[in-house]
Design an enzyme around this catalytic site. Sequence first.
Site, PDB file in Angstrom:
ATOM      1  N   HIS A   1      -2.399   6.881   7.581  1.00 27.93           N
ATOM      2  CA  HIS A   1      -1.709   7.956   6.985  1.00 27.93           C
ATOM      3  C   HIS A   1      -2.525   9.178   6.688  1.00 27.93           C
ATOM      4  O   HIS A   1      -1.753  10.185   7.037  1.00 27.93           O
ATOM      5  CB  HIS A   1      -1.084   7.147   5.856  1.00 27.93           C
ATOM      6  CG  HIS A   1       0.236   6.419   6.163  1.00 27.93           C
ATOM      7  ND1 HIS A   1       1.231   6.819   6.817  1.00 27.93           N
ATOM      8  CD2 HIS A   1       0.368   5.028   5.937  1.00 27.93           C
ATOM      9  CE1 HIS A   1       2.235   5.689   7.027  1.00 27.93           C
ATOM     10  NE2 HIS A   1       1.746   4.829   6.167  1.00 27.93           N
TER      11      HIS A   1
ATOM     12  N   HIS B   1      -4.244   0.749   7.847  1.00 26.33           N
ATOM     13  CA  HIS B   1      -3.032   1.501   7.845  1.00 26.33           C
ATOM     14  C   HIS B   1      -2.933   2.601   7.017  1.00 26.33           C
ATOM     15  O   HIS B   1      -2.538   3.672   7.356  1.00 26.33           O
ATOM     16  CB  HIS B   1      -1.974   0.395   7.753  1.00 26.33           C
ATOM     17  CG  HIS B   1      -0.531   1.050   7.571  1.00 26.33           C
ATOM     18  ND1 HIS B   1       0.160   0.541   8.560  1.00 26.33           N
ATOM     19  CD2 HIS B   1      -0.106   1.590   6.684  1.00 26.33           C
ATOM     20  CE1 HIS B   1       1.528   0.939   8.219  1.00 26.33           C
ATOM     21  NE2 HIS B   1       1.242   1.840   7.123  1.00 26.33           N
ATOM     22  N   GLU B   2      -3.522   2.758   5.867  1.00 23.23           N
ATOM     23  CA  GLU B   2      -3.458   3.859   5.071  1.00 23.23           C
ATOM     24  C   GLU B   2      -4.402   4.791   5.129  1.00 23.23           C
ATOM     25  O   GLU B   2      -3.853   6.000   4.994  1.00 23.23           O
ATOM     26  CB  GLU B   2      -3.590   3.137   3.403  1.00 23.23           C
ATOM     27  CG  GLU B   2      -2.745   1.987   2.834  1.00 23.23           C
ATOM     28  CD  GLU B   2      -1.297   2.308   2.914  1.00 23.23           C
ATOM     29  OE1 GLU B   2      -0.813   3.574   3.053  1.00 23.23           O
ATOM     30  OE2 GLU B   2      -0.487   1.393   3.044  1.00 23.23           O
TER      31      GLU B   2
ATOM     32  N   GLN C   1       2.338   9.825   2.188  1.00 22.87           N
ATOM     33  CA  GLN C   1       3.793   9.343   2.436  1.00 22.87           C
ATOM     34  C   GLN C   1       4.767   9.945   1.087  1.00 22.87           C
ATOM     35  O   GLN C   1       5.926  10.017   1.160  1.00 22.87           O
ATOM     36  CB  GLN C   1       3.698   7.891   2.368  1.00 22.87           C
ATOM     37  CG  GLN C   1       3.046   7.218   3.409  1.00 22.87           C
ATOM     38  CD  GLN C   1       3.142   5.707   3.365  1.00 22.87           C
ATOM     39  OE1 GLN C   1       2.106   5.195   2.508  1.00 22.87           O
ATOM     40  NE2 GLN C   1       4.085   4.958   3.715  1.00 22.87           N
TER      41      GLN C   1
ATOM     42  N   CYS D   1       5.879  -0.547   7.459  1.00 24.90           N
ATOM     43  CA  CYS D   1       5.430   0.886   6.795  1.00 24.90           C
ATOM     44  C   CYS D   1       6.694   1.404   5.889  1.00 24.90           C
ATOM     45  O   CYS D   1       7.941   1.368   6.278  1.00 24.90           O
ATOM     46  CB  CYS D   1       5.186   1.648   7.909  1.00 24.90           C
ATOM     47  SG  CYS D   1       4.675   3.524   7.324  1.00 24.90           S
ATOM     48  N   LEU D   2       6.490   1.794   4.642  1.00 26.21           N
ATOM     49  CA  LEU D   2       7.445   2.083   3.867  1.00 26.21           C
ATOM     50  C   LEU D   2       8.228   3.340   4.542  1.00 26.21           C
ATOM     51  O   LEU D   2       9.316   3.640   3.982  1.00 26.21           O
ATOM     52  CB  LEU D   2       6.893   2.530   2.171  1.00 26.21           C
ATOM     53  CG  LEU D   2       6.413   1.049   1.634  1.00 26.21           C
ATOM     54  CD1 LEU D   2       5.667   1.204   0.323  1.00 26.21           C
ATOM     55  CD2 LEU D   2       7.542  -0.091   1.482  1.00 26.21           C
TER      56      LEU D   2
ATOM     57  N   GLY E   1       0.904  -1.151  -0.084  1.00 27.79           N
ATOM     58  CA  GLY E   1      -0.008   0.125  -0.130  1.00 27.79           C
ATOM     59  C   GLY E   1       0.905   1.344  -0.126  1.00 27.79           C
ATOM     60  O   GLY E   1       2.212   1.261   0.239  1.00 27.79           O
TER      61      GLY E   1
HETATM   62  O1  K1U Z   1       1.595   2.272   4.014  1.00 28.62           O
HETATM   63  C1  K1U Z   1       2.838   1.661   3.723  1.00 28.62           C
HETATM   64  O2  K1U Z   1       3.862   2.285   4.252  1.00 28.62           O
HETATM   65  C2  K1U Z   1       2.570   0.224   3.172  1.00 28.62           C
HETATM   66  C3  K1U Z   1       2.930  -0.974   3.976  1.00 28.62           C
HETATM   67  C4  K1U Z   1       1.533  -1.219   4.049  1.00 28.62           C
HETATM   68  C5  K1U Z   1       1.185  -2.360   5.194  1.00 28.62           C
HETATM   69  C6  K1U Z   1       1.912  -3.353   5.392  1.00 28.62           C
HETATM   70  C7  K1U Z   1       1.677  -4.422   6.739  1.00 28.62           C
HETATM   71  C8  K1U Z   1       0.634  -3.986   7.278  1.00 28.62           C
HETATM   72  C9  K1U Z   1      -0.116  -3.045   7.209  1.00 28.62           C
HETATM   73  C10 K1U Z   1      -0.028  -2.360   5.875  1.00 28.62           C
HETATM   74  C11 K1U Z   1       3.806  -2.003   3.407  1.00 28.62           C
HETATM   75  O3  K1U Z   1       3.441  -2.205   2.509  1.00 28.62           O
HETATM   76  S1  K1U Z   1       4.961  -2.421   4.368  1.00 28.62           S
HETATM   77  C12 K1U Z   1       6.002  -3.569   3.401  1.00 28.62           C
HETATM   78  C13 K1U Z   1       5.418  -4.777   3.033  1.00 28.62           C
HETATM   79  O4  K1U Z   1       5.130  -5.187   2.090  1.00 28.62           O
HETATM   80  C14 K1U Z   1       4.771  -5.650   4.158  1.00 28.62           C
HETATM   81  C15 K1U Z   1       5.124  -5.668   5.581  1.00 28.62           C
HETATM   82  C16 K1U Z   1       4.457  -6.583   6.545  1.00 28.62           C
HETATM   83  C17 K1U Z   1       3.594  -7.586   5.907  1.00 28.62           C
HETATM   84  C18 K1U Z   1       2.984  -7.397   4.706  1.00 28.62           C
HETATM   85  C19 K1U Z   1       3.737  -6.556   3.707  1.00 28.62           C
HETATM   86 ZN    ZN Z   2       2.821   3.009   6.074  1.00 27.40          ZN
END
Ligand code: K1U
Ligand code: ZN
Length: 170
Positions: free
Chosen positions: A138, A134-135, A51, A92-93, A46
């Site tokens: 943000h 989560h998004e 961000q 989170c990125l 996401g």
């Molecule tokens: O918003 C962001 O920074 C993106 C984030 C989204 C997210 C990941 C995990 C749980 C809730 C929301 C990411 O993509 S972090 C990287 C990722 O690919 C990831 C990390 C943990 C689990 C699954 C994916």
């Molecule tokens: Zn995030």
Amino acid sequence: MALLTILRYPDPKLHTVAKPVAALDARISALIADMLETMYDASGIGLAATQIDVHERLVVIDTSEDRDQPLVLINPEITWVGDERVKGEEGCLSVPGIYDGVERATQVKVKAMDAKGQVRTIEAEGLLAVCIQHELDHLMGKVFVEYLSPLKRNRIKTKLIKALRDEEDD
Ligand code: K1U
Ligand code: ZN
């Protein structure tokens, strides 16, 4: 298309509250394409406009295994939250290298406009439901580390500030 720079925690701009997208015009369509490219390039599931320092209510998501089912949410609003909660590992990125448990609803409904201008309601569960929450956080200026204890959050802050300094020195 272009890769966009992702703001990194503790950048204060991550705490900006986004305003609604006024119109689905050429600028927003180009932004959607750039956000999708940036999310896939960063291997994220996401990305919220906040961000990439754009403070409008726009989110892209793809939780599919083959990374071929992009979801675009313009002016999203959660309209229903289920009763069940689960604590799951989040990343989170904007908080690179940090993963921790956050409790979220397992089911939500979200109403949003898609990239074609159609208003839809999506019923989400599992990882998609968690990612939507989560998004949308943000867009409200909230980063997942704010669910953690002040001790953990301060440790993360210190670690990321040091990592940024080390990168700048290289
Ligand atoms: O918003 C962001 O920074 C993106 C984030 C989204 C997210 C990941 C995990 C749980 C809730 C929301 C990411 O993509 S972090 C990287 C990722 O690919 C990831 C990390 C943990 C689990 C699954 C994916
Ligand atoms: Zn995030």
